[in-house]
Design a protein around this motif. Structure first.
Motif, PDB file in Angstrom:
ATOM      1  N   ASN A  17       0.808  -1.220   0.000  1.00 23.62           N
ATOM      2  CA  ASN A  17       0.000   0.000   0.000  1.00 23.62           C
ATOM      3  C   ASN A  17       0.838   1.265   0.000  1.00 23.62           C
ATOM      4  O   ASN A  17       0.395   2.314  -0.469  1.00 23.62           O
ATOM      5  N   ALA A  18       2.043   1.208   0.546  1.00 25.76           N
ATOM      6  CA  ALA A  18       2.901   2.392   0.541  1.00 25.76           C
ATOM      7  C   ALA A  18       3.228   2.813  -0.878  1.00 25.76           C
ATOM      8  O   ALA A  18       3.432   3.986  -1.167  1.00 25.76           O
ATOM      9  N   ILE A  19       3.272   1.849  -1.790  1.00 26.74           N
ATOM     10  CA  ILE A  19       3.554   2.146  -3.185  1.00 26.74           C
ATOM     11  C   ILE A  19       2.264   2.427  -3.939  1.00 26.74           C
ATOM     12  O   ILE A  19       2.206   3.316  -4.784  1.00 26.74           O
ATOM     13  N   THR A  20       1.215   1.690  -3.612  1.00 34.05           N
ATOM     14  CA  THR A  20      -0.080   1.936  -4.247  1.00 34.05           C
ATOM     15  C   THR A  20      -0.517   3.374  -4.088  1.00 34.05           C
ATOM     16  O   THR A  20      -1.052   3.992  -5.010  1.00 34.05           O
ATOM     17  N   ALA A  21      -0.298   3.940  -2.913  1.00 38.17           N
ATOM     18  CA  ALA A  21      -0.765   5.293  -2.620  1.00 38.17           C
ATOM     19  C   ALA A  21       0.192   6.378  -3.098  1.00 38.17           C
ATOM     20  O   ALA A  21      -0.082   7.558  -2.935  1.00 38.17           O
ATOM     21  N   ALA A  22       1.321   5.976  -3.669  1.00 35.35           N
ATOM     22  CA  ALA A  22       2.314   6.960  -4.094  1.00 35.35           C
ATOM     23  C   ALA A  22       1.786   7.823  -5.233  1.00 35.35           C
ATOM     24  O   ALA A  22       0.878   7.445  -5.964  1.00 35.35           O
ATOM     25  N   ARG A  23       2.377   9.000  -5.379  1.00 36.22           N
ATOM     26  CA  ARG A  23       1.980   9.899  -6.454  1.00 36.22           C
ATOM     27  C   ARG A  23       2.326   9.285  -7.803  1.00 36.22           C
ATOM     28  O   ARG A  23       3.415   8.759  -8.003  1.00 36.22           O
ATOM     29  N   HIS A  24       1.368   9.334  -8.720  1.00 34.28           N
ATOM     30  CA  HIS A  24       1.559   8.712 -10.032  1.00 34.28           C
ATOM     31  C   HIS A  24       2.152   9.702 -11.025  1.00 34.28           C
ATOM     32  O   HIS A  24       1.596  10.764 -11.251  1.00 34.28           O
ATOM     33  N   GLU A  25       3.288   9.340 -11.593  1.00 29.99           N
ATOM     34  CA  GLU A  25       3.869  10.175 -12.640  1.00 29.99           C
ATOM     35  C   GLU A  25       4.566   9.306 -13.676  1.00 29.99           C
ATOM     36  O   GLU A  25       5.562   9.701 -14.260  1.00 29.99           O
ATOM     37  N   LEU A  26       4.025   8.116 -13.905  1.00 30.71           N
ATOM     38  CA  LEU A  26       4.615   7.198 -14.868  1.00 30.71           C
ATOM     39  C   LEU A  26       3.823   7.233 -16.168  1.00 30.71           C
ATOM     40  O   LEU A  26       2.610   7.398 -16.176  1.00 30.71           O
ATOM     41  N   SER A  27       4.532   7.036 -17.278  1.00 29.43           N
ATOM     42  CA  SER A  27       3.879   6.973 -18.577  1.00 29.43           C
ATOM     43  C   SER A  27       3.211   5.613 -18.741  1.00 29.43           C
ATOM     44  O   SER A  27       3.435   4.683 -17.948  1.00 29.43           O
ATOM     45  N   ALA A  28       2.402   5.469 -19.800  1.00 30.70           N
ATOM     46  CA  ALA A  28       1.740   4.194 -20.059  1.00 30.70           C
ATOM     47  C   ALA A  28       2.769   3.091 -20.312  1.00 30.70           C
ATOM     48  O   ALA A  28       2.612   1.963 -19.840  1.00 30.70           O
ATOM     49  N   ALA A  29       3.847   3.406 -21.043  1.00 30.87           N
ATOM     50  CA  ALA A  29       4.892   2.404 -21.301  1.00 30.87           C
ATOM     51  C   ALA A  29       5.579   1.992 -20.004  1.00 30.87           C
ATOM     52  O   ALA A  29       5.864   0.813 -19.780  1.00 30.87           O
ATOM     53  N   GLN A  30       5.853   2.956 -19.144  1.00 26.71           N
ATOM     54  CA  GLN A  30       6.483   2.651 -17.856  1.00 26.71           C
ATOM     55  C   GLN A  30       5.569   1.801 -16.984  1.00 26.71           C
ATOM     56  O   GLN A  30       6.024   0.869 -16.313  1.00 26.71           O
ATOM     57  N   LEU A  31       4.282   2.109 -16.993  1.00 28.78           N
ATOM     58  CA  LEU A  31       3.340   1.321 -16.211  1.00 28.78           C
ATOM     59  C   LEU A  31       3.252  -0.106 -16.726  1.00 28.78           C
ATOM     60  O   LEU A  31       3.214  -1.060 -15.938  1.00 28.78           O
ATOM     61  N   ASP A  32       3.250  -0.292 -18.038  1.00 30.29           N
ATOM     62  CA  ASP A  32       3.208  -1.641 -18.592  1.00 30.29           C
ATOM     63  C   ASP A  32       4.436  -2.439 -18.145  1.00 30.29           C
ATOM     64  O   ASP A  32       4.326  -3.593 -17.729  1.00 30.29           O
ATOM     65  N   TYR A  68      11.792   0.348 -29.612  1.00 30.66           N
ATOM     66  CA  TYR A  68      13.021   0.307 -28.822  1.00 30.66           C
ATOM     67  C   TYR A  68      13.292   1.633 -28.113  1.00 30.66           C
ATOM     68  O   TYR A  68      13.663   1.653 -26.932  1.00 30.66           O
ATOM     69  N   VAL A  69      13.100   2.740 -28.802  1.00 35.93           N
ATOM     70  CA  VAL A  69      13.359   4.054 -28.214  1.00 35.93           C
ATOM     71  C   VAL A  69      12.394   4.314 -27.066  1.00 35.93           C
ATOM     72  O   VAL A  69      12.793   4.809 -26.001  1.00 35.93           O
ATOM     73  N   GLN A  70      11.124   3.984 -27.266  1.00 32.34           N
ATOM     74  CA  GLN A  70      10.130   4.180 -26.209  1.00 32.34           C
ATOM     75  C   GLN A  70      10.476   3.357 -24.967  1.00 32.34           C
ATOM     76  O   GLN A  70      10.354   3.834 -23.840  1.00 32.34           O
ATOM     77  N   LEU A  71      10.907   2.127 -25.190  1.00 32.18           N
ATOM     78  CA  LEU A  71      11.244   1.262 -24.060  1.00 32.18           C
ATOM     79  C   LEU A  71      12.500   1.764 -23.341  1.00 32.18           C
ATOM     80  O   LEU A  71      12.572   1.743 -22.112  1.00 32.18           O
ATOM     81  N   ARG A  72      13.490   2.200 -24.108  1.00 27.95           N
ATOM     82  CA  ARG A  72      14.698   2.748 -23.479  1.00 27.95           C
ATOM     83  C   ARG A  72      14.378   3.969 -22.642  1.00 27.95           C
ATOM     84  O   ARG A  72      14.876   4.113 -21.519  1.00 27.95           O
ATOM     85  N   THR A  75      12.514   2.660 -19.402  1.00 29.02           N
ATOM     86  CA  THR A  75      13.355   2.060 -18.364  1.00 29.02           C
ATOM     87  C   THR A  75      14.293   3.083 -17.738  1.00 29.02           C
ATOM     88  O   THR A  75      14.558   3.044 -16.535  1.00 29.02           O
ATOM     89  N   GLU A  76      14.775   4.034 -18.546  1.00 31.98           N
ATOM     90  CA  GLU A  76      15.615   5.085 -17.993  1.00 31.98           C
ATOM     91  C   GLU A  76      14.830   5.879 -16.942  1.00 31.98           C
ATOM     92  O   GLU A  76      15.355   6.197 -15.868  1.00 31.98           O
ATOM     93  N   GLY A  77      13.572   6.177 -17.250  1.00 34.53           N
ATOM     94  CA  GLY A  77      12.742   6.900 -16.291  1.00 34.53           C
ATOM     95  C   GLY A  77      12.438   6.096 -15.053  1.00 34.53           C
ATOM     96  O   GLY A  77      12.395   6.636 -13.939  1.00 34.53           O
ATOM     97  N   LEU A  78      12.238   4.784 -15.224  1.00 33.47           N
ATOM     98  CA  LEU A  78      11.945   3.932 -14.072  1.00 33.47           C
ATOM     99  C   LEU A  78      13.154   3.794 -13.159  1.00 33.47           C
ATOM    100  O   LEU A  78      13.013   3.702 -11.939  1.00 33.47           O
ATOM    101  N   ILE A  79      14.346   3.762 -13.745  1.00 39.43           N
ATOM    102  CA  ILE A  79      15.556   3.711 -12.919  1.00 39.43           C
ATOM    103  C   ILE A  79      15.704   5.002 -12.119  1.00 39.43           C
ATOM    104  O   ILE A  79      16.157   5.003 -10.972  1.00 39.43           O
TER     105      ILE A  79
END
Length: 307
Positions: A17-32, A68-72, A75-79
């Protein structure tokens, strides 16, 4: 043909839940990618475990073909994405991922989870949110994905309320420091571009049915009240592989017979083929959530699988 090990028909992703309630700022690709990683986690995973995500799997589930560019970029954003978690002895700031390696010629990304975050994703015990992987991946709206996770957290209670301004903040539409312009500032814009599309996708593609009402202070809408109901007859069928081959085969055979597929040679043909199993699972799921009645389910199944 050697059988690949098949995924469970009731695969769920569990998230602290600590992560569920976190502020969302991820793109659709990052969420997938994020939800795909969560689906790979198992109790007992150790720090340093590598999780392999096949890009074709994402496409099979979502219909979205990230290049490939979208995924790169994702993942860069997720890191670089940092979660803040209040622990008993202080505030923990931790990156979601520690590394992502693109394996040459394999269409596969090998991902590592930050060690400090792993316990929150794996060792869940009593403080978690459970939500179904296929449902959240099948939604194209990033707002629908985030809201679905919140509703899943509260589905046992059946009710969730949130201040509109807090929701804007959590959906990353409003900068708490006021440095970035606010998106969808007017209620009509917020409703038409965020709330209503999210409700449609959640109600059409998931195991939840959600309605909402508004609360005003004067003429301003200040709060949203969501009523959440689980659809008990909804059975998520996941076209993935996991180590439950025999049980999955029994369940798949039962579902095929339930729609009138009684030819044992045809059933054996489907069960003997990894590709046909995936197509069958996907077809059965689509039939489950389609609103219009299918007059000849067995015929539709055969036509879809071209068998």
């Amino acid at each position: 043909m050697e059988k690949a090990k098949e995924k469970s028909t009731s695969l769920q992703v569990r998230q602290h839940n600590a992560i569920t309630a976190a502020r969302h700022e991820l793109s659709a690709a990052q969420l997938d990618l994020y939800f795909m990683v969560l689906s790979k986690l198992k109790n007992g995973d150790q720090i340093g475990t590598k999780y392999r995500i096949n890009v074709a799997e994402i496409f099979q589930l979502t219909g979205r073909n990230w290049n490939y560019v979208q995924l790169r970029d994702a993942t860069e954003g997720l890191i670089g994405k940092v979660f803040e978690i209040e622990e008993n002895d202080g505030l923990l700031q931790v990156a979601l991922m520690s590394s992502a390696k693109y394996l040459k010629g394999q269409g596969t990304i090998e991902i590592s989870i930050a060690g400090e975050l792993l316990p929150y994703l794996v060792d869940l015990k009593n403080n978690f949110t459970s939500f179904q992987l296929y449902c959240v991946l099948s939604m194209s709206s990033k707002y629908a994905k985030w809201l679905y996770v919140q509703f899943s957290r509260w589905k046992d209670i059946g009710f969730m309320s949130i201040d509109v301004e807090d929701l804007r903040y959590r959906l990353h539409l409003k900068d708490p420091e006021g440095k970035q312009p606010e998106q969808y500032k007017q209620w009509g814009q917020f409703k038409d571009n965020v709330i209503e599309p999210a409700m449609r996708q959640i109600n059409a593609s998931s195991d939840l049915r959600v309605t909402y009402s508004t609360e005003k202070a004067g003429k301003t809408i200040t709060k949203l009240h969501f009523l959440i109901k689980s659809v008990s007859q909804f059975q998520t069928i996941i076209p993935f592989e996991i180590e439950e081959g025999d049980q999955e085969a029994i369940q798949l055979k039962t579902r095929m017979m339930d729609i009138g597929i009684l030819d044992q040679n045809l059933i054996k043909r489907v069960l003997d083929s990894t590709e046909l199993r995936k197509k069958a699972n996907r077809c059965l799921f689509d039939m489950k959530i389609r609103r219009e009645k299918i007059d000849n389910p067995a015929g539709y199944f055969r036509t879809t699988l071209a068998i």
